[in-house]
Design a protein around this motif. Sequence first.
Motif, short mmCIF file in Angstrom:
data_model
loop_
_atom_site.label_atom_id
_atom_site.label_comp_id
_atom_site.label_asym_id
_atom_site.label_seq_id
_atom_site.Cartn_x
_atom_site.Cartn_y
_atom_site.Cartn_z
N TYR A 1 0.85 -1.18 0.00
CA TYR A 1 0.00 0.00 0.00
C TYR A 1 0.89 1.23 0.00
O TYR A 1 2.12 1.12 0.10
N GLN A 2 0.28 2.38 -0.13
CA GLN A 2 1.01 3.65 -0.04
C GLN A 2 0.56 4.40 1.21
O GLN A 2 -0.60 4.27 1.63
N ALA A 3 1.47 5.16 1.80
CA ALA A 3 1.17 5.85 3.05
C ALA A 3 1.59 7.31 2.99
O ALA A 3 2.59 7.67 2.35
N HIS A 4 0.81 8.15 3.67
CA HIS A 4 1.11 9.58 3.78
C HIS A 4 2.44 9.78 4.51
O HIS A 4 2.84 8.96 5.34
N TRP A 5 3.12 10.87 4.21
CA TRP A 5 4.44 11.11 4.81
C TRP A 5 4.39 11.12 6.33
O TRP A 5 5.33 10.67 7.01
N SER A 6 3.30 11.62 6.90
CA SER A 6 3.20 11.69 8.36
C SER A 6 3.16 10.30 8.98
O SER A 6 3.78 10.05 10.03
N LEU A 7 2.47 9.36 8.32
CA LEU A 7 2.42 7.99 8.83
C LEU A 7 3.76 7.30 8.65
O LEU A 7 4.21 6.55 9.52
N ARG A 8 4.42 7.59 7.55
CA ARG A 8 5.75 7.01 7.31
C ARG A 8 6.75 7.51 8.36
O ARG A 8 7.61 6.76 8.81
N LEU A 9 6.62 8.74 8.76
CA LEU A 9 7.50 9.30 9.79
C LEU A 9 7.25 8.60 11.13
O LEU A 9 8.20 8.27 11.86
N ILE A 10 5.98 8.36 11.45
CA ILE A 10 5.64 7.65 12.68
C ILE A 10 6.24 6.25 12.66
O ILE A 10 6.80 5.78 13.66
N TYR A 11 6.13 5.57 11.52
CA TYR A 11 6.73 4.24 11.38
C TYR A 11 8.25 4.30 11.56
O TYR A 11 8.84 3.41 12.19
N ALA A 12 8.88 5.28 10.95
CA ALA A 12 10.34 5.39 11.01
C ALA A 12 10.83 5.57 12.44
O ALA A 12 11.81 4.95 12.86
N LEU A 13 10.14 6.40 13.20
CA LEU A 13 10.51 6.61 14.61
C LEU A 13 10.24 5.35 15.43
O LEU A 13 11.04 4.96 16.29
N GLY A 14 9.11 4.71 15.15
CA GLY A 14 8.78 3.47 15.86
C GLY A 14 9.75 2.35 15.54
O GLY A 14 10.08 1.53 16.40
N GLY A 15 10.22 2.30 14.30
CA GLY A 15 11.20 1.29 13.92
C GLY A 15 12.52 1.49 14.64
O GLY A 15 13.17 0.53 15.05
N ALA A 16 12.93 2.75 14.82
CA ALA A 16 14.14 3.05 15.60
C ALA A 16 13.93 2.66 17.06
O ALA A 16 14.85 2.15 17.72
N PHE A 17 12.73 2.89 17.56
CA PHE A 17 12.37 2.53 18.93
C PHE A 17 12.44 1.01 19.11
O PHE A 17 12.85 0.51 20.16
N ALA A 18 12.05 0.25 18.07
CA ALA A 18 12.07 -1.21 18.13
C ALA A 18 13.48 -1.78 18.02
O ALA A 18 13.70 -2.96 18.31
N LEU A 19 14.45 -0.96 17.61
CA LEU A 19 15.86 -1.33 17.52
C LEU A 19 16.05 -2.59 16.67
O LEU A 19 16.59 -3.60 17.12
N GLN A 20 15.58 -2.52 15.41
CA GLN A 20 15.73 -3.66 14.50
C GLN A 20 16.38 -3.24 13.19
O GLN A 20 16.05 -3.75 12.12
N ASN A 21 17.30 -2.31 13.28
CA ASN A 21 18.03 -1.76 12.15
C ASN A 21 17.13 -0.80 11.37
O ASN A 21 15.95 -0.66 11.66
N SER A 22 17.71 -0.13 10.39
CA SER A 22 16.95 0.86 9.64
C SER A 22 15.94 0.17 8.73
O SER A 22 16.08 -1.01 8.40
N ALA A 23 14.93 0.92 8.30
CA ALA A 23 13.92 0.38 7.40
C ALA A 23 14.55 -0.08 6.09
O ALA A 23 14.14 -1.09 5.51
#
Length: 372
Positions: A66-88
């Motif tokens: 799917y495609q996502a708005h930039w604001s949602l992608r930013l939330i995912y990016a920060l959450g991914g860093a929080f999860a500490l599983q390497n960069s997207a």
Amino acid sequence: MKKPPIIWLNVFVFSITFLFAAIAVPYRAFTHGFDATEITAAIICFIYCGMSITAGYHRLWSHRTYQAHWSLRLIYALGGAFALQNSALHWSSDHRIHHKHVDKNHVDPYSAKMGFWHSHIGWMLRDHQPAKYNDYNNVRDLQKDAIVVWQHKHYLLLTILMNFGVPILFGLWHGDMINSLLLLGFLRLVLSHHTTFFINSLAHIWGKQTYTDKNTARDNGVLAFFTFGEGYHNYHHIFENDYRNGIRWWHFDPTKWLIKGCEHLKLTSKLRVTPEVKIEKARLSMILLRSQQKLAAHPDAEQLLERLQHEYDELIHKINEFYAVRKALIATKRDQLMADVENSEVMAQYQEIKRRLAEQQRSWQNMVEKLA
């Protein structure tokens, strides 16, 4: 063969966080206790990390479902860093290699055929494929996403800010820094890690091969509960471009619900769905295969196999007929008023084919049950 060198930083991080979660958290719970606000905050952080991986890293960036708005992608990016599983970028690169070369030892980064330990965590403790850290040719599309590139470039800083900043800020607000660091920091991180890792390990060992036996992936509703819907892994490996993993209404797939819910908020779009006819054919082909295997040693195997194949061919024929007419009916509905459609020749044809399909499904089911 000589074993690859140990990645001591990863060993240290996994060991220290696990020891704090397994020893310090229970000790603090018995000696001091955790209140409802702290537990709730830890659960929210755990969900945020998990959904950032499943909805962001996995279904958005790795598979572009799917495609996502930039604001949602930013939330995912920060959450991914929080999860500490390497960069997207890196996570998606690894995952695309996994799907392309699933179960091929020494090519698939976390091949399940190398054992539970390797696929769960061992693949991250040794430098098995050092070249991959400099090769992102398979994620060139993601290198056009400014948020993915930004997160990859500043990943280390973002992980420090999220993994220390969130617990510290909550601790300052709530008034108990130690509890916050233990729950929102260590315990949340360990749970985020291992629930995600279970998809690489347990989801390739425990469960049903509902749609394909061409790889080790399994469907498991129990794992789906703990992994935000990712447990329907056999389905995912054959239909990886579908934004859903759990396709039935009763399947627990909160990641699917999040993506679909965000569509109503205009935050997601172009959700990709596998045609139902392809799903049903894949499911039936596995039932046919298992039934054929059961009949192999039967005294009347040749006759029964012939009858089974005939029933299967008839069912597939009627399924093709049904979905073709249904497609025509949907097209007719777009072009005509509903009242006209209900009385149209297409509707009559649809109802008749639907009836015949139901009869053939009952005939097929009866035969399969007799062979069970």
